[in-house]
Design a protein around this motif. Structure first.
Motif, PDB file in Angstrom:
ATOM      1  N   UNK A 212     -19.221 -37.924 -21.931  1.00  0.00           N
ATOM      2  CA  UNK A 212     -18.993 -39.107 -21.092  1.00  0.00           C
ATOM      3  C   UNK A 212     -18.490 -38.707 -19.712  1.00  0.00           C
ATOM      4  N   UNK A 213     -17.620 -37.715 -19.662  1.00  0.00           N
ATOM      5  CA  UNK A 213     -17.107 -37.242 -18.370  1.00  0.00           C
ATOM      6  C   UNK A 213     -18.234 -36.645 -17.515  1.00  0.00           C
ATOM      7  N   UNK A 214     -19.141 -35.922 -18.177  1.00  0.00           N
ATOM      8  CA  UNK A 214     -20.276 -35.317 -17.466  1.00  0.00           C
ATOM      9  C   UNK A 214     -21.192 -36.412 -16.915  1.00  0.00           C
ATOM     10  N   UNK A 215     -21.474 -37.422 -17.731  1.00  0.00           N
ATOM     11  CA  UNK A 215     -22.318 -38.540 -17.275  1.00  0.00           C
ATOM     12  C   UNK A 215     -21.728 -39.191 -16.027  1.00  0.00           C
ATOM     13  N   UNK A 216     -20.424 -39.403 -16.060  1.00  0.00           N
ATOM     14  CA  UNK A 216     -19.755 -40.015 -14.906  1.00  0.00           C
ATOM     15  C   UNK A 216     -19.756 -39.070 -13.702  1.00  0.00           C
ATOM     16  N   UNK A 217     -19.503 -37.786 -13.962  1.00  0.00           N
ATOM     17  CA  UNK A 217     -19.498 -36.798 -12.872  1.00  0.00           C
ATOM     18  C   UNK A 217     -20.866 -36.721 -12.199  1.00  0.00           C
ATOM     19  N   UNK A 218     -21.918 -36.856 -12.998  1.00  0.00           N
ATOM     20  CA  UNK A 218     -23.284 -36.791 -12.472  1.00  0.00           C
ATOM     21  C   UNK A 218     -23.752 -38.137 -11.926  1.00  0.00           C
ATOM     22  N   UNK A 219     -22.891 -39.162 -12.062  1.00  0.00           N
ATOM     23  CA  UNK A 219     -23.273 -40.519 -11.655  1.00  0.00           C
ATOM     24  C   UNK A 219     -24.564 -40.939 -12.372  1.00  0.00           C
ATOM     25  N   UNK A 220     -24.699 -40.509 -13.622  1.00  0.00           N
ATOM     26  CA  UNK A 220     -25.836 -40.817 -14.491  1.00  0.00           C
ATOM     27  C   UNK A 220     -27.163 -40.335 -13.885  1.00  0.00           C
ATOM     28  N   UNK A 221     -27.085 -39.305 -13.065  1.00  0.00           N
ATOM     29  CA  UNK A 221     -28.272 -38.708 -12.434  1.00  0.00           C
ATOM     30  C   UNK A 221     -28.778 -37.603 -13.360  1.00  0.00           C
ATOM     31  N   UNK A 222     -29.736 -37.971 -14.232  1.00  0.00           N
ATOM     32  CA  UNK A 222     -30.144 -37.089 -15.325  1.00  0.00           C
ATOM     33  C   UNK A 222     -31.576 -36.575 -15.202  1.00  0.00           C
ATOM     34  N   UNK A 223     -32.311 -37.070 -14.199  1.00  0.00           N
ATOM     35  CA  UNK A 223     -33.710 -36.665 -14.048  1.00  0.00           C
ATOM     36  C   UNK A 223     -33.789 -35.211 -13.587  1.00  0.00           C
ATOM     37  N   UNK A 224     -34.588 -34.428 -14.300  1.00  0.00           N
ATOM     38  CA  UNK A 224     -34.824 -33.037 -13.894  1.00  0.00           C
ATOM     39  C   UNK A 224     -36.324 -32.749 -13.972  1.00  0.00           C
ATOM     40  N   UNK A 225     -36.881 -32.284 -12.874  1.00  0.00           N
ATOM     41  CA  UNK A 225     -38.256 -31.799 -12.862  1.00  0.00           C
ATOM     42  C   UNK A 225     -38.195 -30.274 -12.862  1.00  0.00           C
ATOM     43  N   UNK A 226     -38.807 -29.678 -13.860  1.00  0.00           N
ATOM     44  CA  UNK A 226     -38.760 -28.229 -14.017  1.00  0.00           C
ATOM     45  C   UNK A 226     -40.030 -27.572 -13.464  1.00  0.00           C
TER      46      UNK A 226
END
Length: 253
Positions: A132-146
């Motif tokens: 949960x802390x990571x989600x908040x730290x990332x501001x829910x920015x989870x998209x990754x293009x590899x």
């Protein structure tokens, strides 16, 4: 999730290398240098890979987890976000976002198996809270293009999609996650740099093909040099130096 990189949050959130290399003031107060900062992130990328191999999860999840870990430390300090807990928590979160769901209890089991050091030990609730802390730290920015998707397409386009070139370039792409390249450069340029290195190693003449791509070869060559510099300096990333860097953080006494 954005269907194309240029419209994605990943593209909009690419960072300058200088920004990525900024050591958080709280970590600086503990005596953490830029070299320490890079060493710890390198070690945690390896830690994520070791855990993933134990739980038998695919490479794309590893790559996403390492990207999350690296993103966290562009926003938060290692003093506040213990790397030894962030690493497995990022793997847990990445397994969800990549639809390869992993049970937290399995991670806890294998962490205990891999590391005798109590500083790595954690419980299920620790991983869930850190997630949960990571989600908040990332501001829910989870998209990754590899770079993997671009790599397959580019190798085919160049007529280099034989088994040997595929294996060499894939291995180099995997190694790029031991650096911060994914935070700084578009994935297709990382893929091109890996092809450039592999074509030199395997004595493949790709000069005309690269010219026809109309990409900035200076950028491709600069990324290639970063990768080669990493290979050159990799031998200096010893366990003793990693432990010394971690001890500066004085985490979880």
């Amino acid at each position: 999730m954005a269907a194309n990189f240029w419209a994605s949050s990943h593209c909009k959130n690419l960072l300058d290398q200088e920004y990525v290399d900024m050591v958080n003031p709280l970590d600086k107060e503990k005596g953490v240098t830029l070299e320490d900062f890079k060493l710890i992130k390198f070690h945690m990328a390896n830690y994520i890979l070791k855990l993933a191999q134990q739980v038998k999860i695919r490479q794309r999840v590893v790559a996403t987890a390492v990207t999350y870990m690296r993103r966290v430390y562009t926003r938060k300090s290692m003093v506040e976000y213990d790397p030894r807990l962030v690493a497995p928590s990022c793997l847990y979160l990445a397994s969800k976002s990549e639809e390869s769901t992993l049970q937290a209890r399995l991670l806890v089991f294998y962490i205990k198996k891999l590391y005798a050091d109590d500083k790595y030990r954690c419980e299920i609730k620790d991983i869930l809270e850190m997630e949960m802390k990571i989600l908040e730290a990332l501001n829910f920015y989870l998209v990754v293009f590899h770079p993997y998707r671009s790599l397959s397409q580019l190798l085919q386009d160049a007529g280099l999609n034989d088994l040997n070139m595929t294996q060499v370039t894939w291995g180099i792409v995997n190694d790029t996650y031991k650096m911060d390249l994914i935070l700084v450069h578009p994935p297709h340029l990382i893929a091109l740099a890996c092809i450039y290195i592999a074509s030199v190693l395997r004595e493949k003449d790709t000069t005309v093909w690269f010219e026809e791509l109309h990409v900035d070869m200076n950028v491709v060559k600069n990324i290639s040099m970063e990768i080669l510099d990493f290979y050159e300096n990799n031998r200096m990333f010893t366990e003793d130096r990693v432990n010394a860097a971690l001890q500066k953080l004085a985490l979880r006494p």
